[in-house]
Design an enzyme around this catalytic site. Structure first.
Site, PDB file in Angstrom:
ATOM      1  N   TRP A   1       0.830  -1.207   0.000  1.00 14.86           N
ATOM      2  CA  TRP A   1       0.000   0.000   0.000  1.00 14.86           C
ATOM      3  C   TRP A   1       0.865   1.257   0.000  1.00 14.86           C
ATOM      4  O   TRP A   1       1.902   1.323   0.644  1.00 14.86           O
ATOM      5  CB  TRP A   1      -0.896  -0.005   1.244  1.00 14.86           C
ATOM      6  CG  TRP A   1      -1.705   1.246   1.394  1.00 14.86           C
ATOM      7  CD1 TRP A   1      -2.891   1.536   0.784  1.00 14.86           C
ATOM      8  CD2 TRP A   1      -1.382   2.389   2.182  1.00 14.86           C
ATOM      9  NE1 TRP A   1      -3.327   2.789   1.157  1.00 14.86           N
ATOM     10  CE2 TRP A   1      -2.416   3.338   2.019  1.00 14.86           C
ATOM     11  CE3 TRP A   1      -0.304   2.709   3.020  1.00 14.86           C
ATOM     12  CZ2 TRP A   1      -2.422   4.575   2.655  1.00 14.86           C
ATOM     13  CZ3 TRP A   1      -0.296   3.947   3.652  1.00 14.86           C
ATOM     14  CH2 TRP A   1      -1.347   4.859   3.476  1.00 14.86           C
TER      15      TRP A   1
ATOM     16  N   SER B   1       3.465  -6.813   2.018  1.00 18.73           N
ATOM     17  CA  SER B   1       2.388  -6.137   2.732  1.00 18.73           C
ATOM     18  C   SER B   1       1.045  -6.354   2.024  1.00 18.73           C
ATOM     19  O   SER B   1       0.606  -7.494   1.883  1.00 18.73           O
ATOM     20  CB  SER B   1       2.738  -4.651   2.895  1.00 18.73           C
ATOM     21  OG  SER B   1       1.941  -4.039   3.868  1.00 18.73           O
ATOM     22  N   LEU B   2       0.403  -5.294   1.537  1.00 14.25           N
ATOM     23  CA  LEU B   2      -0.847  -5.460   0.791  1.00 14.25           C
ATOM     24  C   LEU B   2      -0.646  -6.372  -0.412  1.00 14.25           C
ATOM     25  O   LEU B   2      -1.532  -7.158  -0.773  1.00 14.25           O
ATOM     26  CB  LEU B   2      -1.368  -4.095   0.340  1.00 14.25           C
ATOM     27  CG  LEU B   2      -2.583  -4.089  -0.592  1.00 14.25           C
ATOM     28  CD1 LEU B   2      -3.795  -4.722   0.077  1.00 14.25           C
ATOM     29  CD2 LEU B   2      -2.898  -2.663  -1.047  1.00 14.25           C
TER      30      LEU B   2
ATOM     31  N   PHE C   1       8.937   7.693   5.228  1.00 13.98           N
ATOM     32  CA  PHE C   1       8.557   6.312   5.511  1.00 13.98           C
ATOM     33  C   PHE C   1       9.728   5.376   5.229  1.00 13.98           C
ATOM     34  O   PHE C   1      10.038   4.487   6.033  1.00 13.98           O
ATOM     35  CB  PHE C   1       7.350   5.926   4.663  1.00 13.98           C
ATOM     36  CG  PHE C   1       6.967   4.473   4.773  1.00 13.98           C
ATOM     37  CD1 PHE C   1       6.292   4.001   5.886  1.00 13.98           C
ATOM     38  CD2 PHE C   1       7.288   3.571   3.768  1.00 13.98           C
ATOM     39  CE1 PHE C   1       5.946   2.656   6.001  1.00 13.98           C
ATOM     40  CE2 PHE C   1       6.946   2.229   3.873  1.00 13.98           C
ATOM     41  CZ  PHE C   1       6.272   1.774   4.992  1.00 13.98           C
ATOM     42  N   LEU C   2      10.397   5.574   4.095  1.00 14.72           N
ATOM     43  CA  LEU C   2      11.544   4.736   3.753  1.00 14.72           C
ATOM     44  C   LEU C   2      12.682   4.922   4.754  1.00 14.72           C
ATOM     45  O   LEU C   2      13.339   3.952   5.156  1.00 14.72           O
ATOM     46  CB  LEU C   2      12.023   5.054   2.342  1.00 14.72           C
ATOM     47  CG  LEU C   2      11.071   4.682   1.197  1.00 14.72           C
ATOM     48  CD1 LEU C   2      11.611   5.207  -0.126  1.00 14.72           C
ATOM     49  CD2 LEU C   2      10.863   3.177   1.123  1.00 14.72           C
ATOM     50  N   GLN C   3      12.918   6.160   5.159  1.00  8.60           N
ATOM     51  CA  GLN C   3      13.986   6.419   6.127  1.00  8.60           C
ATOM     52  C   GLN C   3      13.718   5.689   7.442  1.00  8.60           C
ATOM     53  O   GLN C   3      14.644   5.150   8.061  1.00  8.60           O
ATOM     54  CB  GLN C   3      14.114   7.928   6.373  1.00  8.60           C
ATOM     55  CG  GLN C   3      14.717   8.682   5.207  1.00  8.60           C
ATOM     56  CD  GLN C   3      14.662  10.191   5.385  1.00  8.60           C
ATOM     57  OE1 GLN C   3      13.754  10.717   6.039  1.00  8.60           O
ATOM     58  NE2 GLN C   3      15.621  10.893   4.810  1.00  8.60           N
ATOM     59  N   LEU C   4      12.459   5.653   7.855  1.00  9.89           N
ATOM     60  CA  LEU C   4      12.106   4.952   9.084  1.00  9.89           C
ATOM     61  C   LEU C   4      12.353   3.451   8.945  1.00  9.89           C
ATOM     62  O   LEU C   4      12.872   2.805   9.859  1.00  9.89           O
ATOM     63  CB  LEU C   4      10.642   5.218   9.424  1.00  9.89           C
ATOM     64  CG  LEU C   4      10.116   4.583  10.721  1.00  9.89           C
ATOM     65  CD1 LEU C   4      10.886   5.120  11.920  1.00  9.89           C
ATOM     66  CD2 LEU C   4       8.627   4.857  10.877  1.00  9.89           C
ATOM     67  N   GLN C   5      11.995   2.886   7.792  1.00 12.04           N
ATOM     68  CA  GLN C   5      12.188   1.448   7.582  1.00 12.04           C
ATOM     69  C   GLN C   5      13.664   1.082   7.453  1.00 12.04           C
ATOM     70  O   GLN C   5      14.054  -0.054   7.728  1.00 12.04           O
ATOM     71  CB  GLN C   5      11.430   0.985   6.330  1.00 12.04           C
ATOM     72  CG  GLN C   5       9.941   1.263   6.349  1.00 12.04           C
ATOM     73  CD  GLN C   5       9.284   0.847   7.647  1.00 12.04           C
ATOM     74  OE1 GLN C   5       9.496  -0.255   8.150  1.00 12.04           O
ATOM     75  NE2 GLN C   5       8.479   1.744   8.219  1.00 12.04           N
TER      76      GLN C   5
ATOM     77  N   ASP D   1       8.998  -4.799  13.136  1.00 10.81           N
ATOM     78  CA  ASP D   1       7.879  -4.303  12.332  1.00 10.81           C
ATOM     79  C   ASP D   1       6.664  -4.054  13.223  1.00 10.81           C
ATOM     80  O   ASP D   1       6.134  -4.976  13.838  1.00 10.81           O
ATOM     81  CB  ASP D   1       7.542  -5.327  11.247  1.00 10.81           C
ATOM     82  CG  ASP D   1       6.507  -4.823  10.255  1.00 10.81           C
ATOM     83  OD1 ASP D   1       5.982  -3.707  10.439  1.00 10.81           O
ATOM     84  OD2 ASP D   1       6.232  -5.551   9.281  1.00 10.81           O
TER      85      ASP D   1
ATOM     86  N   HIS E   1       9.434  -2.993   8.458  1.00 10.91           N
ATOM     87  CA  HIS E   1       8.352  -3.382   7.551  1.00 10.91           C
ATOM     88  C   HIS E   1       8.818  -3.632   6.118  1.00 10.91           C
ATOM     89  O   HIS E   1       8.003  -4.010   5.279  1.00 10.91           O
ATOM     90  CB  HIS E   1       7.261  -2.305   7.564  1.00 10.91           C
ATOM     91  CG  HIS E   1       6.003  -2.707   6.870  1.00 10.91           C
ATOM     92  ND1 HIS E   1       5.277  -3.835   7.216  1.00 10.91           N
ATOM     93  CD2 HIS E   1       5.334  -2.146   5.821  1.00 10.91           C
ATOM     94  CE1 HIS E   1       4.221  -3.946   6.432  1.00 10.91           C
ATOM     95  NE2 HIS E   1       4.232  -2.940   5.574  1.00 10.91           N
TER      96      HIS E   1
END
EC number: 3.1.1.85
Length: 312
Positions: free
Chosen positions: A23, A83-84, A145-149, A207, A235
């Site tokens: 997603w 994921s989705l 979001f990518l930086q967090l992952q 995750d 994630h």
């Protein structure tokens, strides 16, 4: 739904791999993974409806998305869903078993939200607040979001630099809210007993979106599946631990037997490896295996694997 960024291979290649994104993303999220897979594999990353360059005709329907992927497959293929995309892959395998040779589900789920029969789910999925942020400035927030992952990943900046331009170029997915609503409503638990292909489950130990307990549930319900938890991944294990993930997936696909049963030696417990030996050259992995389903009578073993070598 359209096939995208297909990588051609040798004419006699027998493995066809399809990558299905999650997603809020699009096919370009796999740009860093694809070069790490064998060059002889024909690999196609697809855009889900209303994501990337794929058109969107409301409503977003998971079954229809699975059917659209199936329409592209002309021979049993190896499907990797994130994921989705993993949820879509489950529907694909259940609705079109003739199109699927194996499944790899990473950071995915059969059901996202918890209920009294499914405590493994999330009490209150927190993805909803991301919808507004993505719509306001998609490039900024998908980067965050990518930086967090990729937190603590040595080459995080390089990975983001390789995938972000094309990932962000497609803009905010038009199906952002509808796809999230569909994911939160979906319940594929009734499909799991229908799936009879080799399954690799890869989850991140850190995750918070699809925690490892969701993988444990899938592992219990998907016969002959193999669960691997990458302890320091979140994630997106295929991004944060790309080399280890690619090696794991390569070994899995190469190990799939072209037999009607579709079973792999990798799914057998150690005692069954005595019956049908296969070399294990990776002692750094703390390996345990599910119960034998081959009729040899061996007792169940503890389930799951943990990858912890090299800081994984």
């Amino acid at each position: 739904m359209r096939r995208q960024q297909e990588r051609k291979s040798m004419p006699d290649a027998v493995k066809k791999v399809y990558l299905i994104h999650g997603w809020g993303a699009n096919r370009h999220v796999f740009d860093d993974l694809m070069p790490r897979l064998p060059a002889t594999w024909p690999v196609s990353a697809v855009d889900l409806p209303g994501h990337g360059d794929a058109p969107f005709a409301q409503p977003f329907d998971i079954e229809a998305a699975a059917d659209a992927v199936a329409a592209q497959i002309d021979t049993p293929a190896d499907i990797l869903g994130w994921s989705l995309g993993g949820l879509v892959a489950l529907y694909l395998a259940a609705r079109h078993p003739d199109k699927v040779r194996s499944l790899c589900l990473t950071a995915s789920f059969a059901r996202l939200t918890a209920d009294e029969d499914y405590p493994e789910g999330l009490a209150a999925p927190a993805l909803g607040k991301m919808v507004g942020a993505f719509r306001t400035d998609y490039a900024k927030h998908i980067k965050q979001f990518l930086q967090l992952q990729l937190l603590h990943t040595p080459d995080a900046d390089g990975i983001i630099g390789r995938i972000l331009p094309d990932l962000a170029r497609c803009g905010t997915p038009s199906a952002l809210q509808e796809a999230l609503d569909a994911a939160e409503r979906a319940d594929a638990r009734h499909l799991l007993d229908k799936i009879d292909v080799p399954v690799l489950l890869v989850f991140g130990g850190k995750d918070a979106i699809t925690p490892p307990r969701m993988g444990e549930y899938l592992h219990r319900r998907l016969k002959g599946s193999r669960l691997v938890v990458m302890e320091k991944a979140a994630h997106a294990p295929f991004l944060s631990h790309a080399e280890a993930f690619a090696a794991l997936y390569r070994d899995f696909v190469e190990g799939v037997l072209d037999e009607p049963s579709g079973r792999t030696l990798a799914g057998l417990p150690p005692s069954c490896r005595t019956c049908r030996p296969t070399p294990d050259t990776r002692p750094q992995r703390a390996q345990t295996y599910p119960a034998c389903r081959g009729g040899c009578g061996h007792q169940p073993q503890p389930a799951g694997e943990t990858l912890s070598a090299g800081g994984i």
